[in-house]
Write a protein that holds these residues in place. Structure first.
Motif, PDB file in Angstrom:
ATOM      1  N   PHE A   1     -44.696  27.738  17.359  1.00  0.00           N
ATOM      2  CA  PHE A   1     -43.473  28.036  16.520  1.00  0.00           C
ATOM      3  C   PHE A   1     -43.630  27.319  14.920  1.00  0.00           C
ATOM      4  N   ALA A   2     -43.509  28.242  13.992  1.00  0.00           N
ATOM      5  CA  ALA A   2     -43.428  27.959  12.814  1.00  0.00           C
ATOM      6  C   ALA A   2     -42.149  27.574  12.193  1.00  0.00           C
ATOM      7  N   MET A   3     -41.930  26.400  11.744  1.00  0.00           N
ATOM      8  CA  MET A   3     -40.423  26.173  11.193  1.00  0.00           C
ATOM      9  C   MET A   3     -40.763  26.271   9.596  1.00  0.00           C
ATOM     10  N   CYS A   4     -39.896  27.313   9.302  1.00  0.00           N
ATOM     11  CA  CYS A   4     -40.073  27.592   7.694  1.00  0.00           C
ATOM     12  C   CYS A   4     -38.934  27.440   6.874  1.00  0.00           C
ATOM     13  N   LEU A   5     -39.059  27.047   5.657  1.00  0.00           N
ATOM     14  CA  LEU A   5     -37.882  27.426   4.867  1.00  0.00           C
ATOM     15  C   LEU A   5     -37.339  28.899   4.671  1.00  0.00           C
ATOM     16  N   ARG A   6     -36.040  29.052   4.764  1.00  0.00           N
ATOM     17  CA  ARG A   6     -35.772  30.656   4.635  1.00  0.00           C
ATOM     18  C   ARG A   6     -36.233  31.259   3.405  1.00  0.00           C
ATOM     19  N   GLY A   7     -36.814  32.216   3.350  1.00  0.00           N
ATOM     20  CA  GLY A   7     -37.408  33.121   2.168  1.00  0.00           C
ATOM     21  C   GLY A   7     -38.712  32.404   1.772  1.00  0.00           C
ATOM     22  N   ALA A   8     -39.325  31.453   2.518  1.00  0.00           N
ATOM     23  CA  ALA A   8     -40.678  30.922   1.952  1.00  0.00           C
ATOM     24  C   ALA A   8     -41.761  31.975   2.195  1.00  0.00           C
ATOM     25  N   ASN A   9     -42.744  31.920   1.323  1.00  0.00           N
ATOM     26  CA  ASN A   9     -43.940  33.031   1.585  1.00  0.00           C
ATOM     27  C   ASN A   9     -44.915  32.108   1.956  1.00  0.00           C
ATOM     28  N   VAL A  10     -45.225  31.912   3.040  1.00  0.00           N
ATOM     29  CA  VAL A  10     -46.083  30.893   3.709  1.00  0.00           C
ATOM     30  C   VAL A  10     -47.058  31.601   4.948  1.00  0.00           C
ATOM     31  N   ALA A  11     -48.305  31.706   4.526  1.00  0.00           N
ATOM     32  CA  ALA A  11     -49.144  32.234   5.442  1.00  0.00           C
ATOM     33  C   ALA A  11     -49.276  31.380   6.888  1.00  0.00           C
ATOM     34  N   ILE A  12     -48.700  32.219   7.988  1.00  0.00           N
ATOM     35  CA  ILE A  12     -49.104  31.482   9.356  1.00  0.00           C
ATOM     36  C   ILE A  12     -49.546  32.345  10.499  1.00  0.00           C
ATOM     37  N   SER A  13     -50.274  31.806  11.407  1.00  0.00           N
ATOM     38  CA  SER A  13     -50.795  32.416  12.183  1.00  0.00           C
ATOM     39  C   SER A  13     -50.013  33.475  13.014  1.00  0.00           C
ATOM     40  N   ALA A  14     -50.787  34.801  13.376  1.00  0.00           N
ATOM     41  CA  ALA A  14     -50.150  35.842  13.718  1.00  0.00           C
ATOM     42  C   ALA A  14     -49.440  35.464  15.251  1.00  0.00           C
ATOM     43  N   GLU A  15     -50.057  34.386  15.997  1.00  0.00           N
ATOM     44  CA  GLU A  15     -49.661  33.814  17.328  1.00  0.00           C
ATOM     45  C   GLU A  15     -48.484  33.135  17.018  1.00  0.00           C
ATOM     46  N   ALA A  16     -48.180  32.584  15.996  1.00  0.00           N
ATOM     47  CA  ALA A  16     -47.035  31.662  15.980  1.00  0.00           C
ATOM     48  C   ALA A  16     -45.750  32.471  15.737  1.00  0.00           C
TER      49      ALA A  16
END
Length: 438
Positions: free
Chosen positions: A135-150
């Protein structure tokens, strides 16, 4: 010339009187000071714990796996293995949470903001199709590349407190093995905040006027997301300016120790705006508080890091059937009828602990038994009922597994938990039976 000097002196006296009188007429009312203190205290309880955590050695985005029972919080949950962390995310970095496959036991990864408000949970209730994995915990609105499986989860804040809970159940060793499979890692290098330096106090000795002296630090370091409480924040800041004057500082300190502490004590009986039935208090809100800053502060003081009602519901017992405060000097029974056993109100488990009335820690006793739960060796009556016993010494007719030691010489409280509540606990119509003094 003399007449001119006298007139000038009279004008000077009038001006001085007006200057001195103005602060008196414009000073913040007593009740506003009490309300602002209660509001601010909710934040200071979190910054207090944050400082203690980092003094202990916490590092951002790293889990600390606790041994079962090895936490020093008010009203600890002894049914679970805890793991803890402080998480930092920003526009360039997310935090990846690795969750193992957990079946047949309760678990959650619980995120809270700097006011003690729940902002996310990871478990099978919320992610039934894929409750494990990354699970990718991200700041709302952040444009961060994460795994498609996350699975991405957006957080409304850059910094949050995390509690992962895994039910110990009938196989604590397996639970501990699962606990250590939960892992965190940052995808980048998030900007880390300065830890707010606010008063570190004992929970039974709350701060006085020094709370307002730390108001700007506390409020600047974490915005309150609760819409509608902005006026209280501004009052706290205004009081912080006023207490720079020694006389006003003394007045505010006195008001805190008289009115604010009294307001907290009165509200504590019903956990803010909760309700009481059969001697058990049920909070009106928990984990998510909206405008009820009073309940938020009380919960942060008496059971910090509380989760939301769909995950767990807490009842606090402090009165017996006659309405008297419960005490270790007496023997009490708590009887559930066959058609009202506690197990029917929890999807996963229930438990009851006894804590002291000041620090809200479990009561030391010679046999180191601190709770009764669904894993205890319970004995049921011939009619299918269940009776629990609370006493310094085990009553002669009490099955050993049904008895919780409550040492003599002090008043205490019971905390009854239902994890993943159902039926009347979930909808607010159920209360545990009354405690009966023998």
């Amino acid at each position: 010339m003399i007449r001119f000097v006298c007139a000038a002196f009279a004008l000077l006296l009038t001006t001085a009187w007006a200057a001195n009188a103005q602060p008196q007429s414009a000073r913040i009312p007593d009740q506003d000071i009490s309300d602002a203190y209660v509001y601010l205290l909710g934040r200071l309880l979190v910054t207090r714990q944050q400082q203690l955590d980092f003094q202990e050695g916490f590092k951002w985005n790293e889990l600390v796996h606790r041994k079962p029972g090895a936490v020093d919080w008010p009203n600890p949950n002894l049914d679970v293995a805890y793991s803890e962390a402080w998480v930092a995310v920003d526009d360039g970095s997310c935090t990846i949470v690795s969750v193992p496959r957990v079946e047949g036991r309760y678990y959650t990864v619980h995120f809270l903001n700097g006011w003690g408000e729940t902002i996310a949970n990871i478990n099978e209730r919320l992610f039934p199709k894929r409750p494990f994995g990354e699970f990718a915990m991200c700041l709302r609105g952040a444009n961060v590349a994460i795994s498609a499986e996350a699975t991405r989860i957006d957080l409304p804040v850059k910094y949050s407190r995390v509690l992962a809970r895994v039910e110990l159940g009938s196989d604590p060793d397996a639970a501990i093995a699962l606990q250590h499979q939960f892992k965190f890692r940052a995808t980048g290098t998030p900007k880390l905040p300065d830890i707010p330096k606010t008063p570190i106090f004992e929970l039974e000795i709350l701060p006085g006027v020094e709370a307002f002296e730390a108001a700007d630090i506390a409020l600047d370091s974490e915005k309150d997301l609760s819409v509608g409480l902005e006026a209280l924040s501004e009052k706290a800041r205004a009081i912080a300016k006023g207490v720079k004057d020694p006389a006003e500082r003394a007045r505010v300190d006195q008001l805190i120790r008289t009115r604010a502490f009294a307001d907290l004590g009165k509200a504590g009986a019903i956990i803010g705006h909760g309700t009481v039935q059969n001697g058990w208090a049920r909070p009106g809100v928990v984990g998510e508080y909206g405008l009820d800053y009073l309940a938020r502060t009380l919960v942060n003081n008496g059971g910090i890091w509380a989760n939301i009602k769909p995950e767990v519901l807490y009842y606090r017992g402090s009165l017996d059937q006659a309405g008297d405060e419960i005490s270790g000097d007496n023997v009490y029974t708590l009887t559930f009828p066959k058609d009202g056993l506690p197990a029917q109100y929890a999807t996963f488990f229930w438990s009851v602990i006894a804590v002291d009335g000041h620090r809200f820690r479990v009561l030391p006793n010679p046999i180191n038994r601190f709770l009764i739960n669904n894993q205890s060796k319970l004995h049921y009556g011939a009619d299918g009922s269940l009776t629990l016993y609370f006493a310094d010494q085990k009553p002669a007719d009490a099955p050993d597994g049904n008895w919780l030691p409550t040492p003599k010489g002090q008043k205490y409280r019971l905390t009854f938990r239902f994890y993943r509540p159902t039926e009347g606990v979930a909808n607010g119509t159920y209360y545990p039976p009354s405690l009966v003094k023998r």
